[in-house]
Scaffold this motif. Structure first.
Motif, mmCIF file in Angstrom:
data_model
loop_
_atom_site.group_PDB
_atom_site.id
_atom_site.type_symbol
_atom_site.label_atom_id
_atom_site.label_comp_id
_atom_site.label_asym_id
_atom_site.label_seq_id
_atom_site.Cartn_x
_atom_site.Cartn_y
_atom_site.Cartn_z
ATOM 1 N N GLN A 44 -12.804 -0.303 11.658
ATOM 2 C CA GLN A 44 -13.101 1.080 11.292
ATOM 3 C C GLN A 44 -14.582 1.203 10.922
ATOM 4 O O GLN A 44 -15.205 0.254 10.444
ATOM 5 C CB GLN A 44 -12.225 1.501 10.107
ATOM 6 N N PRO A 45 -15.161 2.398 11.111
ATOM 7 C CA PRO A 45 -16.558 2.622 10.725
ATOM 8 C C PRO A 45 -16.709 2.556 9.208
ATOM 9 O O PRO A 45 -15.742 2.666 8.479
ATOM 10 C CB PRO A 45 -16.848 4.034 11.257
ATOM 11 N N PRO A 46 -17.929 2.389 8.713
ATOM 12 C CA PRO A 46 -18.148 2.301 7.268
ATOM 13 C C PRO A 46 -17.695 3.576 6.570
ATOM 14 O O PRO A 46 -17.678 4.648 7.149
ATOM 15 C CB PRO A 46 -19.658 2.101 7.139
ATOM 16 N N GLY A 47 -17.386 3.435 5.289
ATOM 17 C CA GLY A 47 -16.948 4.571 4.503
ATOM 18 C C GLY A 47 -15.450 4.547 4.288
ATOM 19 O O GLY A 47 -14.746 3.660 4.752
ATOM 20 N N PHE A 48 -14.956 5.569 3.582
ATOM 21 C CA PHE A 48 -13.536 5.587 3.244
ATOM 22 C C PHE A 48 -12.724 6.256 4.346
ATOM 23 O O PHE A 48 -13.018 7.372 4.753
ATOM 24 C CB PHE A 48 -13.300 6.330 1.928
ATOM 25 N N ILE A 49 -11.726 5.535 4.815
ATOM 26 C CA ILE A 49 -10.730 6.105 5.719
ATOM 27 C C ILE A 49 -9.376 5.649 5.219
ATOM 28 O O ILE A 49 -9.154 4.461 5.022
ATOM 29 C CB ILE A 49 -10.950 5.640 7.170
ATOM 30 N N LEU A 81 0.806 -1.216 0.000
ATOM 31 C CA LEU A 81 0.000 0.000 0.000
ATOM 32 C C LEU A 81 0.841 1.268 0.000
ATOM 33 O O LEU A 81 0.500 2.249 -0.660
ATOM 34 C CB LEU A 81 -0.934 -0.001 1.217
ATOM 35 N N GLU A 82 1.975 1.275 0.777
ATOM 36 C CA GLU A 82 2.773 2.504 0.881
ATOM 37 C C GLU A 82 3.302 2.965 -0.475
ATOM 38 O O GLU A 82 3.077 4.127 -0.856
ATOM 39 C CB GLU A 82 3.919 2.315 1.882
ATOM 40 N N PRO A 83 4.029 2.133 -1.215
ATOM 41 C CA PRO A 83 4.508 2.606 -2.530
ATOM 42 C C PRO A 83 3.377 2.860 -3.509
ATOM 43 O O PRO A 83 3.472 3.761 -4.363
ATOM 44 C CB PRO A 83 5.416 1.461 -3.017
ATOM 45 N N LEU A 84 2.284 2.119 -3.401
ATOM 46 C CA LEU A 84 1.138 2.343 -4.272
ATOM 47 C C LEU A 84 0.572 3.738 -4.045
ATOM 48 O O LEU A 84 0.310 4.494 -5.000
ATOM 49 C CB LEU A 84 0.071 1.277 -3.998
ATOM 50 N N LYS A 85 0.429 4.112 -2.782
ATOM 51 C CA LYS A 85 -0.104 5.433 -2.473
ATOM 52 C C LYS A 85 0.884 6.528 -2.876
ATOM 53 O O LYS A 85 0.466 7.604 -3.362
ATOM 54 C CB LYS A 85 -0.414 5.525 -0.976
ATOM 55 N N LEU A 137 -6.837 0.930 -1.053
ATOM 56 C CA LEU A 137 -6.769 1.469 0.302
ATOM 57 C C LEU A 137 -8.074 1.214 1.054
ATOM 58 O O LEU A 137 -8.069 0.856 2.237
ATOM 59 C CB LEU A 137 -6.476 2.972 0.266
ATOM 60 N N ASN A 138 -9.189 1.389 0.368
ATOM 61 C CA ASN A 138 -10.485 1.210 1.012
ATOM 62 C C ASN A 138 -10.742 -0.250 1.358
ATOM 63 O O ASN A 138 -11.290 -0.574 2.414
ATOM 64 C CB ASN A 138 -11.590 1.742 0.090
ATOM 65 N N SER A 139 -10.339 -1.154 0.449
ATOM 66 C CA SER A 139 -10.587 -2.579 0.698
ATOM 67 C C SER A 139 -9.776 -3.091 1.869
ATOM 68 O O SER A 139 -10.147 -4.074 2.512
ATOM 69 C CB SER A 139 -10.252 -3.402 -0.554
ATOM 70 N N SER A 140 -8.656 -2.408 2.189
ATOM 71 C CA SER A 140 -7.852 -2.851 3.331
ATOM 72 C C SER A 140 -8.550 -2.573 4.649
ATOM 73 O O SER A 140 -8.154 -3.079 5.692
ATOM 74 C CB SER A 140 -6.491 -2.149 3.318
ATOM 75 N N ASN A 141 -9.632 -1.773 4.620
ATOM 76 C CA ASN A 141 -10.373 -1.461 5.849
ATOM 77 C C ASN A 141 -11.513 -2.442 6.114
ATOM 78 O O ASN A 141 -12.120 -2.413 7.168
ATOM 79 C CB ASN A 141 -10.973 -0.049 5.771
ATOM 80 N N GLU A 142 -11.843 -3.268 5.130
ATOM 81 C CA GLU A 142 -13.041 -4.103 5.250
ATOM 82 C C GLU A 142 -12.974 -5.072 6.415
ATOM 83 O O GLU A 142 -13.972 -5.387 7.046
ATOM 84 C CB GLU A 142 -13.260 -4.870 3.943
ATOM 85 N N SER A 143 -11.760 -5.578 6.726
ATOM 86 C CA SER A 143 -11.631 -6.541 7.811
ATOM 87 C C SER A 143 -11.254 -5.875 9.128
ATOM 88 O O SER A 143 -10.992 -6.538 10.117
ATOM 89 C CB SER A 143 -10.561 -7.591 7.461
#
Length: 1007
Positions: A905-910, A856-860, A896-902
């Motif tokens: 974190q609350p719903p939505g993009f963080i 994720l880091e180099p991708l971002k 980045l968003n899919s890494s939050n699914e598991s």
């Protein structure tokens, strides 16, 4: 010129430096003058001149051959002079001084290696003719010269040279063999008739020279020995010849009440040893051909080494050779059990048949009765400590205790017999184990201290059981043995029992990692602490320290169990270190201390004050001993890591050690560099502040980068540079940055993949900690990196890592980014523009970001760089690639968003990479600080990571801000046209990301 040369050679033989130095300088000036080597030949061939002058002339001649005889050698000897010298060297073979004759033979051999047979085809025929003559001294010198010629020619490895040597072997082997038989027979007849020693020795010396020649011929000049009847006859003849010579040796020793010449006996032993060397060499080099002699060699070895009848004839070196022949017979890969391979390959079938035959020969020879006899001889005779061993123990205990286990089995009778003993287990384990179990049972109970023979025998039995520990795993209850007999034996206080106590410590060390219950480990520590006591024998204490190391280096080691023994053990080891006189002993104890410090970590802190105080004097003791310095440095690495910030008290000493190790102007760096770099890194990682001494060390790094680093040392060098960047970025970049960059550029062509990756990491860190000056300092490397990405090269650097660095440049210093594009456009020419080069780089990013970037880091980082291009000042090419750029950024947002699914974190993009969005109990690199001790370097590294744009800027916010900026500076139709060029799916996802309110307002950052 001869008179002048003689005068200077006389001066060069002087002991007076005022006379010697000018003479040496004159000789160096004459080295390249025509006729100089002819003059030297005239001097050393003139027997009327003083020997020291002739010796010096021959020495200068030899050095000249080494430097100037080769074709195309700078300032080489002329072909005319070489031709004259080749002819002259083989005219006379009557040199009266043995040392000069040997040295002259070596010189002729060196020339023969370069010129024979092409430029010197008369050499071998002349030597054969000389050897056939009747003059004894001329014949001896001819044989001596032929020996050195054959020796050098046999060492050549090119295919054409090997073929020439095989041809030479074919031509002279029969002649040499017949002559060897003649002189050997003459020697034996003369010695049996009681002839004069001088006459006997002359024939023996010639026979020995011929034997050496035959050995080189048969080992290096015969691809398949079995094809030569003469060679097979020679090998067959070695066994009776060896027997006759052994009998002759016995006779010579007994004759005249042992008043025989020691020199004659010594030469005869050399002759016997060389016959066994021939056998062993053929067994190693031509194992399949040797199978025909396998039975004979086993019978020969058994008779002389394992029977009372053979013992009166043998001597130690001969026994070692014979036992090593038997060992090779047991373990050589061609003599192991056949694999049963079904194939039509003739070479494989030949090896299978050979393995089967040899395996059957060994199986038939080594019956159970014979095996028992051999094992009993090994244990009860060869394993016994000798009077010489005990004398060494009493007079020089430290040298006795040092275990030289490298190739000592080739020359040490103890190591040789131990090696042979272990070799039997490869084929006869089932037959040997009952013998050892019986010995253990017989010698289980403690022996009385006054029973000297019993003590020595028990020591030998324990040695056998320790060597075979892994084989006896299921047959010996070691826990019970440890808790009863062995424990009792360590408590016996008697001077004679030191032999048993030392062996018990050794035995426990061997079994500790094989079979010892974890419940008994505290008892083991207690026993070793007692054995380390100052009241014990020094050899026992050294052995106890080795056993302690074995226990610490075991996967079952538990630091909590060892905790009660730390203080006492460390104190006793430290006392032993101070008492030891030999550097090898100090190295061994330091090795144990190093293990201990490494395994107990900071638990050692309360107990190492005296050791810290002793280190400066220990370093002073090691002044002339580089290997001891290595041991000290290696120990200090673990010491510094254990002390952490408290190691600053040793900083002056460590700085001096690192300086000595890493300064290329110091001779010691050859030995110390590798360990010195590791210590340097440990010092930096635990330094709280950048002191002047620490920063001064950085001055050694540019020279190291330029000339001295290899694949072993380059990794710690990279880590050291990284530590300096984080410790004091301002001083590093301003004072050393340019020199370090030049060093990197000089070695980049030799980089492997890991090296290139590490370099990219360093460049990345430089731009993070110093965004203003960093990009400018590393600009020369950046140009090369831009070329790699633009041309899609993978030779010197890796494209993915290179892309991340370019992205960092764009985000950190747009001016440097633009300058590099302009410079490359000028360099490439051919109508290349900076915009075209930017287009190539964007294409590389867009390609790699979709397929190759997984983290994720180099991708971002790449996505943020693409975002930064979306502004009013961007060139036309960015607008043209707008759909692809937005697509890549959206895909990154999806990742980045899919890494939050598991996560919780609350719903939505963080944005999960923002520091403010990380869980409170997790650091930037994802570890719990309560479960990990962090060095000062780790803290500095975490701080730099926290300041990284990847962790401080929200990608979604950046994209929104950039698009809003574009919308404001473009007319509505242009902007809508750009958005309309996106695919419906990407357009929908983009709208969702841009319209959704941010959950964390603190993340509304900038680019």
């Amino acid at each position: 010129m001869n008179a002048a040369v003689i005068q200077v050679l006389q001066q060069a033989s002087s002991q007076d430096p005022a006379v010697l130095k000018p003479a040496e300088q004159t000789l160096r000036e004459w080295e390249t003058q025509a006729g100089f080597y002819t003059a030297l030949y005239n001097v050393f061939s003139n027997h009327s001149l003083p020997v020291n002058v002739r010796w010096m002339a021959l020495l200068c001649f030899k050095n000249g051959v080494d430097k100037y005889w080769r074709k195309n050698a700078p300032n080489g000897i002329s072909e005319e002079e070489k031709k004259y010298l080749r002819t002259s060297l083989i005219i006379n073979f009557n040199e009266p001084v043995n040392q000069l004759a040997t040295h002259l033979a070596v010189v002729i051999g060196k020339i023969a290696r370069l010129d024979c047979p092409r430029e010197w085809d008369t050499l071998i025929p002349t030597l054969i003719e000389v050897i056939q003559g009747q003059n004894s001294i001329i014949q001896h010198r001819g044989l001596l010269t032929l020996h050195h010629v054959v020796k050098t020619l046999a060492s050549k490895r090119l295919s054409a040279d090997r073929q020439l040597f095989e041809q030479l072997t074919t031509n002279i082997f029969n002649f040499t063999l017949n002559l060897w038989n003649t002189f050997t027979e003459s020697f034996l007849i003369l010695s049996s008739n009681g002839a004069d020693n001088t006459q006997i020795q002359e024939n023996l010396e010639k026979a020995l020279l011929l034997l050496r020649i035959l050995r080189k011929l048969i080992l290096n000049g015969m691809p398949i020995v079995s094809k030569s009847d003469d060679a097979m006859m020679f090998i067959r003849e070695l066994f009776p010849r060896s027997k006759s010579c052994l009998e002759c040796r016995k006779t010579l020793l007994l004759r005249n009440n042992n008043n025989q010449s020691n020199d004659l006996i010594e030469k005869l032993e050399k002759f016997i040893i060389h016959m066994t060397k021939v056998l062993w060499g053929i067994q190693e080099c031509h194992p399949i051909c040797y199978i025909e002699f396998l039975q004979s060699s086993l019978e020969f070895t058994f008779y002389y080494c394992f029977t009372d009848a053979g013992q009166p004839y043998v001597f130690t070196k001969f026994v070692i050779q014979c036992l090593n022949i038997m060992k090779t017979s047991l373990i050589h890969q061609n003599y192991r059990a056949p694999l049963g391979i079904q194939t039509e390959d003739e070479s494989v079938l030949r090896r299978e048949l050979a393995s089967k035959k040899s395996y059957e020969i060994k199986g038939a020879f080594f019956t159970k009765e014979l095996l028992k006899e051999i094992i009993m001889w090994l244990v009860t005779r060869y394993f016994l400590l000798t009077n010489e061993d005990l004398e060494l123990w009493n007079n020089d205990p430290e040298n006795f205790a040092i275990d030289d286990s490298r190739d000592s089995w080739k020359y040490n009778i103890g190591a040789c017999t131990e090696s042979l003993f272990l070799s039997f287990f490869s084929q006869f384990s089932d037959d040997i184990l009952p013998i050892l179990v019986e010995l253990v049972q017989k010698h289980y109970q403690p022996v009385h201290p006054n029973n000297w023979e019993g003590i020595l025998l028990k020591d030998a039995v324990y040695l056998a059981v320790g060597l075979a520990a892994s084989e006896l795993y299921d047959d010996v209850d070691f826990d019970q043995w440890f808790s009863t007999t062995l424990k009792q034996e360590l408590e016996v206080n008697d001077i004679n029992y030191k032999i048993i106590k030392r062996r018990v410590c050794w035995l426990i060390g061997k079994w500790t990692r094989v079979k010892l219950s974890s419940e008994l480990r505290p008892e083991l520590y207690k026993m070793m602490v007692k054995a380390l006591g100052s009241n014990e024998d020094l050899v026992v204490r050294i052995e106890a320290s080795n056993t302690l190391k074995q226990a610490l280096d075991d996967f079952q080691f538990n630091s909590e169990e060892f905790s009660p023994f730390i203080e006492t053990t460390f104190t006793l080891l430290f006392n032993l270190l101070r008492e030891a006189n030999e550097c090898d002993t100090k190295m061994q104890i330091l090795y144990v201390l190093s293990f201990m410090i490494e395994h107990v970590g900071d638990d050692i802190k309360p107990f190492i004050g005296p050791f810290s105080a002793y280190l400066p004097s220990l370093w002073q003791i090691s002044e002339d001993h580089n290997m001891l310095k290595c041991a000290i440095i290696s120990t200090l690495v673990h010491y510094v890591k254990a002390l952490g910030p408290e190691s600053s008290v040793l900083e002056p000493l460590i700085v001096g050690m690192v300086g000595l190790s890493c300064d290329l102007n110091q001779d010691a760096h050859v030995y110390l560099l590798e360990d010195g770099l590791v210590l340097w890194l440990a010092l930096l990682e635990n330094a709280q502040t950048p002191t002047q001494g620490i920063m001064d060390l950085l001055g050694y790094m540019p020279a190291l980068l330029e000339v001295a680093l290899d694949q072993v040392t380059i990794k710690p060098a990279f880590c050291i540079i990284e530590a300096y960047i984080l410790l004091n970025p301002q001083v590093f970049i301003v004072q050393f940055g340019n020199r370090i960059v030049e060093g990197f550029i000089s070695i980049m062509s030799d980089f492997r993949r890991d090296d290139a990756t590490h370099l990219m990491t360093l460049l990345d860190i430089i731009m993070i900690v110093s965004p203003d000056q960093g990009p400018r300092v590393i600009q020369k490397i950046l140009i090369k990196i831009f070329k790699v990405v633009y041309n899609n090269e993978t030779i010197d650097l890796n494209v993915p890592e290179s892309m991340y660095v370019i992205a960092r440049v764009l985000l950190t210093s747009r001016d440097i980014f633009s300058q590099i594009l302009t410079q490359l456009a000028t360099e490439f020419g051919q109508d290349k523009t900076s915009e075209m080069i930017l287009a190539g780089i964007i294409d590389a990013w867009l390609e790699k970001i979709s397929w190759d970037v997984k983290q994720l880091e180099p991708l971002k980082l790449l996505a943020l760089a693409l975002c930064s291009l979306l502004n009013s000042a961007s060139p036309t090419i960015v607008v043209q690639k707008f759909p692809n750029i937005i697509t890549s950024i959206v895909e990154c947002l999806n990742d980045l968003n899919s890494s939050n699914e598991s996560s919780d974190q609350p719903p939505g993009f963080i944005d999960p990479l923002l520091i403010t969005n990380l869980p409170k109990n997790v650091q930037a690199y994802g570890v719990d600080p309560d479960t990990l001790w962090r060095s000062a370097h780790d803290a500095r590294k975490e701080l730099s990571e926290n300041n990284d744009i990847v962790h401080t800027v929200c990608l979604r916010s950046s994209l929104r801000n950039q698009l809003n900026s574009l919308q404001r500076c473009m007319n509505k139709s242009q902007y809508e046209q750009m958005i309309g060029s996106l695919s419906p799916e990407i357009n929908q996802q983009l709208a969702e990301y841009l319209n959704e309110p941010l959950f964390n307002k603190m993340s509304e950052c900038r680019i």
